[in-house]
Design an enzyme around this catalytic site. Structure first.
Site: not given
Lengths: 144, 144
Positions: A40, A53, A78
């Site tokens: 992130n 990701e 998510c």
């Protein structure tokens, strides 16, 4: 015996944490070999689309196909990352934990993606501590 | 009378085309004002996650909420961009055209996102020409 690709995703998450960032990491693998890792980067780059990701997929660069790849991530994907896995036709996702965030497993599975959850306690502890200590930042990252 | 925010998305797509890139553009707006624009950057940056919508959201930087925003895009959003719209809780998407690529309207609507399709013939022509002249690149961009 831990999977070295998953360990690379975990190390990426820890690196992000050490930088003051959100501790979620990922790795893209092909044939058991790491293609790229990422974490992130909301804090580090001010980039709201850089979930772990997404950063790993960006770092992997242009690929003609993802059908022979596996995406590893420390936390359940998510909706953004789920949509990306579906769009890129990545057939399998290995997830560190889904206790602190449920992700979109139903959507992934409804599109034929195999989901493996490791229930890794290190990942659970890492996210639980982060969510407690940085509640505002976490809420921002998941648009809560 | 065309919407100036949509025109900005269209201009971003044309800019990408002029750079040898994939001609898909987007704009994020709040209260009718443009927050940021972006276009596909697969060719320009070698970045597979940089679809037009994603580039606009990246350019907009960190936002505490997207609930009062509208995302404009020249082409129907793919699963990645659809997942992102859902995750970011963007309530409304304005789409130039969905003739040359169907996108994921059912998924968007099932999550409560309002979808408006303009059926803009300039967008249809732009994508039809591009898909004809750059079939391999287009196939790569949608992981076909």
């Amino acid at each position: 015996m831990t999977d070295p690709v998953f360990e690379a995703a975990f190390q990426a998450a820890q690196k992000s944490l050490s930088e003051g960032g959100i501790p979620i990491g990922a790795a893209l693998a092909r044939g058991g070999e790491i293609v790229a890792t990422g974490h992130n980067e909301r804090v580090q780059q001010g980039d709201p689309i850089a979930h772990g990701e997404m950063s790993a997929l960006r770092a992997a660069g242009r690929q003609r196909s993802y059908r022979d790849t596996v995406l590893y991530t420390t936390l359940a994907p998510c909706a953004m990352c789920t949509g990306t896995i579906i769009q890129f036709k990545i057939p399998k996702v290995v997830v560190g934990e889904a206790e602190t965030f449920p992700g979109e497993f139903d959507l992934l599975r409804s599109r034929g993606v195999e989901v493996v959850v490791l229930n890794d306690e290190r990942c659970v502890d890492m996210m639980r501590n982060f969510q407690r200590d940085h509640a505002e930042l976490w809420a921002e990252d998941i648009a809560k």
